[in-house]
Write a protein that holds these residues in place. Structure first.
Motif, PDB file in Angstrom:
ATOM      1  N   ASP A 111     -25.267  -7.176  17.850  1.00  0.00           N
ATOM      2  CA  ASP A 111     -25.201  -7.996  19.052  1.00  0.00           C
ATOM      3  C   ASP A 111     -24.219  -7.443  20.079  1.00  0.00           C
ATOM      4  O   ASP A 111     -23.905  -8.118  21.066  1.00  0.00           O
ATOM      5  N   SER A 112     -23.762  -6.221  19.884  1.00  0.00           N
ATOM      6  CA  SER A 112     -22.881  -5.577  20.857  1.00  0.00           C
ATOM      7  C   SER A 112     -23.673  -4.689  21.809  1.00  0.00           C
ATOM      8  O   SER A 112     -24.767  -4.217  21.486  1.00  0.00           O
ATOM      9  N   THR A 113     -23.077  -4.475  22.960  1.00  0.00           N
ATOM     10  CA  THR A 113     -23.595  -3.502  23.920  1.00  0.00           C
ATOM     11  C   THR A 113     -22.490  -2.485  24.168  1.00  0.00           C
ATOM     12  O   THR A 113     -21.364  -2.854  24.511  1.00  0.00           O
ATOM     13  N   ILE A 114     -22.788  -1.217  23.957  1.00  0.00           N
ATOM     14  CA  ILE A 114     -21.810  -0.144  24.128  1.00  0.00           C
ATOM     15  C   ILE A 114     -22.364   0.880  25.103  1.00  0.00           C
ATOM     16  O   ILE A 114     -23.466   1.403  24.904  1.00  0.00           O
ATOM     17  N   ASP A 115     -21.622   1.157  26.159  1.00  0.00           N
ATOM     18  CA  ASP A 115     -22.048   2.101  27.188  1.00  0.00           C
ATOM     19  C   ASP A 115     -23.440   1.756  27.720  1.00  0.00           C
ATOM     20  O   ASP A 115     -24.317   2.626  27.847  1.00  0.00           O
ATOM     21  N   ASN A 116     -23.625   0.475  27.993  1.00  0.00           N
ATOM     22  CA  ASN A 116     -24.885  -0.052  28.530  1.00  0.00           C
ATOM     23  C   ASN A 116     -26.066   0.179  27.597  1.00  0.00           C
ATOM     24  O   ASN A 116     -27.219   0.280  28.041  1.00  0.00           O
ATOM     25  N   VAL A 117     -25.792   0.282  26.325  1.00  0.00           N
ATOM     26  CA  VAL A 117     -26.841   0.421  25.312  1.00  0.00           C
ATOM     27  C   VAL A 117     -26.739  -0.753  24.343  1.00  0.00           C
ATOM     28  O   VAL A 117     -25.698  -0.951  23.716  1.00  0.00           O
ATOM     29  N   SER A 118     -27.803  -1.518  24.228  1.00  0.00           N
ATOM     30  CA  SER A 118     -27.858  -2.574  23.227  1.00  0.00           C
ATOM     31  C   SER A 118     -27.967  -1.933  21.849  1.00  0.00           C
ATOM     32  O   SER A 118     -28.902  -1.170  21.584  1.00  0.00           O
ATOM     33  N   VAL A 119     -27.012  -2.255  20.978  1.00  0.00           N
ATOM     34  CA  VAL A 119     -27.044  -1.690  19.627  1.00  0.00           C
ATOM     35  C   VAL A 119     -28.304  -2.145  18.903  1.00  0.00           C
ATOM     36  O   VAL A 119     -28.970  -1.351  18.220  1.00  0.00           O
ATOM     37  N   TYR A 120     -28.654  -3.406  19.071  1.00  0.00           N
ATOM     38  CA  TYR A 120     -29.870  -3.928  18.437  1.00  0.00           C
ATOM     39  C   TYR A 120     -31.106  -3.170  18.918  1.00  0.00           C
ATOM     40  O   TYR A 120     -31.940  -2.735  18.107  1.00  0.00           O
TER      41      TYR A 120
END
Length: 354
Positions: A111-120
């Motif tokens: 459920d995180s977003t890192i560098d505008n990328v949804s991990v899911y």
């Protein structure tokens, strides 16, 4: 403050996302010039004004009601004063976006977003890419069911099952109180922890040819134990799919990953890996598909830190001498000696200071 961080970037090579409180001044946070490790900035409007927060994942901000503003840029520094003033500055001479792709494979919460990328979303894409490869290369296999090894691979396995038009089942129940096994010290401890961590639901395995899906294979210890559990639960055949490519090189950017000689894929082909872990077949994600799966969510990232798969270290200053040095520090024998020394020191301390 920013001059000091500029000098840190000049002196320190590698991966880091640092956060510190400075007594009587405020909070400072900064990210390495390649953006290998994640760092996100958020805010919350209160009756007393705007409050700011930094964390490695957006989910930490969500949990306490903060709004995500943006990711801290590679090489950027953030300074927040005690009275809530926000200052930012680029402190690296040549910043370059190269986030660690293993964050999306394994470490980050879905459920995180890192560098505008949804991990899911990236993990769903992993499943789509790998499902297409399995369907293409294993079309002749008589697979009955797709079962994930919880929890990171659940979304990946579900997408593989959809692509292959196969049932998806939860065949393992996870004990949430056991930590991540691949970083545990000592082979025996890792083996025991796998059995404590997972328990098979026999009815989902009995008499079936199963496709197990995991996020990656590191040492192979966990994979071997899980395949054995599937067979004990009655599986006829056990195939194994890894959402990540073969891990052949050590990580030097903050993950206590094994040395090359302890990595099961080091110097071995896929058939050898399958034989060692006891699988009827093993298939790995291709690295081009892994990268493409994340880029689908943010095409602006043109390069990722993928050294554990291809040996290409983005800082360009990792040589064999340094890797040999890491081997001396990280192998199981070295860790056992350190743990023994710690135990001895604790005993001496207890004797001297009852």
């Amino acid at each position: 403050m920013f001059d000091a961080i500029t000098n840190v970037h000049k002196l320190v090579s590698g991966a880091y996302a640092a956060v510190a409180m400075i007594i009587g001044q405020g909070l400072v946070a900064f990210r390495d010039p390649f953006g290998i490790r994640p760092l996100v900035l958020g805010k919350q409007e209160t009756a007393n004004g705007t409050e700011y927060m930094v964390a490695s994942e957006s989910v930490a901000l969500d949990a306490v009601g903060f709004e995500v503003m943006r990711d801290v840029e590679p090489g950027e520094a953030v300074y927040i004063t005690l009275d809530g003033q926000l200052y930012t500055r680029q402190c690296a001479q040549h910043p370059s976006y190269s986030p660690c792709i293993f964050e999306y494979v394994y470490f980050a919460r879905p459920d995180s977003t890192i560098d505008n990328v949804s991990v899911y979303a990236s993990r769903v894409n992993f499943g789509s890419k790998l499902g297409a490869k399995i369907k293409r290369e294993w079309a002749d296999l008589d697979i009955d069911v797709v079962i994930p090894i919880p929890e990171t691979s659940c979304d990946i396995a579900l997408e593989i099952a959809r692509h292959m038009d196969l049932p998806y089942r939860q065949g393992f129940v996870k004990n949430r109180y056991i930590g991540r096994t691949f970083i545990m010290p000592g082979q025996q401890e890792r083996k025991k922890s796998v059995r404590r961590k997972l328990n098979a639901i026999n009815t989902e395995f009995a008499g079936k040819n199963v496709l197990l899906v995991d996020d990656s294979i590191v040492r192979g210890t966990t994979s071997e134990q899980i395949i054995s559990m599937a067979r004990e639960a009655g599986a006829k055949k056990v195939y194994f799919a890894s959402a990540a490519p073969e891990i052949r090189f050590p990580n030097v950017y903050g993950i206590d990953m094994p040395t090359s000689n302890e990595l099961i894929a080091y110097g071995r082909d896929v058939d050898e890996i399958a034989r060692i872990i006891g699988a009827d077949g093993v298939i790995f994600q291709d690295i081009v598909d892994l990268v493409a799966a994340v880029q689908m969510e943010n095409p602006e990232i043109t390069r990722f830190e993928t050294s554990v798969f291809d040996g290409d270290y983005v800082t360009q200053d990792v040589d064999q001498n340094y890797l040999d040095h890491l081997t001396q520090l990280r192998n199981d024998d070295a860790k056992a000696v350190r743990n023994q020394d710690i135990g001895t020191n604790l005993e001496l301390h207890n004797v001297c200071h009852p």
